[in-house]
Design a protein around this motif. Structure first.
Motif, PDB file in Angstrom:
ATOM      1  N   GLY A 163      27.101   3.341  26.814  1.00  0.00           N
ATOM      2  CA  GLY A 163      26.995   4.494  25.693  1.00  0.00           C
ATOM      3  C   GLY A 163      25.949   3.425  24.871  1.00  0.00           C
ATOM      4  O   GLY A 163      25.395   3.735  24.607  1.00  0.00           O
ATOM      5  N   LEU A 184      32.726   3.477  27.273  1.00  0.00           N
ATOM      6  CA  LEU A 184      32.102   3.790  26.732  1.00  0.00           C
ATOM      7  C   LEU A 184      32.111   4.325  25.874  1.00  0.00           C
ATOM      8  O   LEU A 184      32.816   5.215  24.529  1.00  0.00           O
ATOM      9  N   LEU A 212      31.018   7.261  22.662  1.00  0.00           N
ATOM     10  CA  LEU A 212      30.148   8.225  22.162  1.00  0.00           C
ATOM     11  C   LEU A 212      29.532   8.457  21.159  1.00  0.00           C
ATOM     12  O   LEU A 212      29.800   7.837  20.403  1.00  0.00           O
ATOM     13  N   THR A 240      31.670  12.768  30.207  1.00  0.00           N
ATOM     14  CA  THR A 240      31.747  12.025  30.565  1.00  0.00           C
ATOM     15  C   THR A 240      33.073  11.136  31.079  1.00  0.00           C
ATOM     16  O   THR A 240      32.551  10.478  32.102  1.00  0.00           O
ATOM     17  N   VAL A 264      27.600   8.361  29.553  1.00  0.00           N
ATOM     18  CA  VAL A 264      27.778   9.587  28.412  1.00  0.00           C
ATOM     19  C   VAL A 264      26.586  10.580  28.590  1.00  0.00           C
ATOM     20  O   VAL A 264      25.303   9.211  28.992  1.00  0.00           O
TER      21      VAL A 264
END
Length: 514
Positions: free
Chosen positions: A420, A478, A480, A502, A508
């Protein structure tokens, strides 16, 4: 009972929809007329058939013959002292050599032979009725009827008949032709055409269209009074999976439709203009399940419909040292479809919010337009996202399986994948002493676009945790991106789309600069 009613209602609704002409099946046997029969046969190489006239002259060797003979129905001509001699099927240019060999075998090796087929000259035949280009066409008497029809452009699909074609000679019908036996099995009555003959294509008879789960989708023509379900089944050849038929048409001037099992269609009388759509509307007794991950042996299992997860797991051989049975989960097509629809709904709201956002000044209007353009590009990328349809199994879940389910048995892992909005996405060795900040630092830290307060942790079993939870071996971190906009509604909608994509795709989605 309810399912059958809903299926019948759906079929009725489907059959009520108008069918575009471009989508309607072509008349059966229409592919015969593509110019392949239009070429003329060479008279010298055409084979003799019953009815042909042949001038035969024999002299020398004790024989004296000068006569015009006709090939009889058995394919023979009668020669003095030799009796019946078979000639049908012999090419005209080899007929002399064939007769010489027969004479030699009969004891007349010195006889001379002259043979002249009299029906090999060109003839003109009128073609009229339901053809595309009525007119007078030349050919040889041995040309098939299909050749003359092809030269006339073939049968007119709107009004011509494929089953009622007559050969008229001197005002009388001497032969009738049905092209269906030829189209299906290659059989066509032999006919010797003569100069001045007329081929008449009659008016199209009652037609019924067959579509759907059939081997031969087409518009079929029937002789008067013979349009039945049994006849349609013989011509259309439904596939083995076809279980029901949706019939629509007109009865007594009013629209008519019905939905019934294929076998019940056999006893119905059909009408001109009817349309029958064959459907596979019967569920099988088995479903197919697949297994992925740390399993050995078979990866696909046909099981009875209604089987549950434990029923299948009993037959799955796993590798104990590699398999993480606690992270076992499913991938299901129906769940992926629902996730896809949810993303599409969120994208629709996002587009509406971006297009209807108000502006207080010219400068702000320009910013809104630029923002709407970038959101449109983001929406296009998001539409291509393909959810995995993960079903998280908690505890001793023993859910019923669906056709196409994939049982995923993840392998044990000692790493944590960080991706990400980090500087260097990579896999890091798991340690119980590390927390989220340690893993992010190990990946180079946050990027300038990262939303540090919006980090998802995806477990191996498909579950989703927030950034405050413990990180376990095999987890995926992950980070964002941060959404920036002057519209709170747009920020909310984009954040929702990012979360949905996601979670459903485990990756992502890139975010444009807004």
């Amino acid at each position: 009972m309810k399912a059958c009613f809903l299926a019948a209602l759906l079929a009725a609704l489907l059959t009520a929809l108008p069918v575009r002409a471009a989508d309607a099946p072509a008349p059966f046997a229409a592919n015969l007329f593509q110019g392949n029969f239009a070429g003329k046969d060479a008279g010298d190489t055409a084979a003799l058939i019953p009815g042909d006239r042949v001038l035969v002259r024999l002299w020398g060797g004790g024989l004296q013959v000068d006569d015009t003979m006709t090939v009889d129905s058995a394919g023979n001509i009668a020669l003095p002292e030799l009796g019946s001699v078979p000639v049908a099927g012999i090419a005209r240019d080899t007929l002399v050599d064939s007769l010489k060999s027969k004479l030699a075998a009969a004891g007349h090796p010195d006889s001379q032979v002259y043979v002249a087929p009299l029906d090999g000259r060109s003839v003109s035949v009128f073609v009229t009725g339901g053809v595309r280009k009525p007119g007078r066409y030349s050919g040889t008497p041995t040309d098939p009827v299909l050749g003359f029809l092809d030269r006339a452009g073939g049968i007119d699909a709107a009004r011509g008949s494929y089953r009622n074609i007559t050969l008229v000679r001197n005002g009388a019908v001497v032969e009738r032709f049905d092209l269906y036996p030829f189209a299906r099995k290659g059989t066509l009555p032999q006919a010797r055409l003569r100069d001045g003959d007329t081929l008449v294509v009659g008016e199209r008879g009652p037609c019924v269209t067959a579509s759907g789960a059939v081997r031969t989708p087409a518009r079929f023509e029937f002789p008067q009074g013979k349009a039945t379900g049994a006849a349609l089944l013989e011509l259309a050849e439904p596939e083995s999976r076809a279980s029901h038929a949706a019939l629509r048409g007109t009865r007594n001037g009013a629209p008519y439709s019905t939905y019934l099992p294929v076998q019940e269609l056999r006893g119905l009388t059909l009408a001109d203009g009817d349309s029958v759509n064959f459907l596979a509307d019967k569920t099988g007794d088995t479903i197919m399940i697949s297994v992925e991950g740390a399993a050995r042996g078979a990866s696909r299992f046909p099981v009875r419909r209604g089987a549950r997860l434990r029923d299948v797991l009993a037959y799955v051989a796993v590798e104990p040292d590699r398999a993480n049975l606690e992270a076992l989960h499913l991938k299901r097509a129906s769940v992926a479809a629902r996730q896809k629809r949810a993303i599409a709904d969120s994208l629709r709201r996002l587009e509406e919010a971006s297009l209807t956002a108000s502006s207080g000044s010219t400068e702000e209007s320009s910013i809104r337009a630029k923002e709407a353009e970038m959101i449109a590009r983001f929406v296009e990328r998001a539409k291509s996202a393909e959810p995995e349809g993960i079903v998280v199994l908690e505890g001793e879940a023993n859910i019923a399986l669906e056709d196409g389910d994939v049982i995923v048995i993840p392998e044990k892992s000692d790493v944590v994948l960080v991706s990400g909005e980090v500087m260097v996405p990579q896999a890091l060795v798991w340690s119980g002493k590390k927390d989220l900040s340690d893993y992010v630092r190990g990946a180079g830290g946050y990027t300038a676009r990262a939303d540090e307060g919006n980090v998802l942790i995806l477990r191996q079993n498909g579950a989703v945790a927030r950034d405050g939870d413990d990180i376990l071996p095999g987890d995926q971190v992950l980070v964002l991106p941060r959404v920036q906009s002057k519209s709170m509604q747009i920020i909310k909608d984009i954040s929702q789309v990012l979360m949905q994509v996601t979670v459903s795709t485990r990756m992502v989605l890139g975010l444009p600069s807004l």
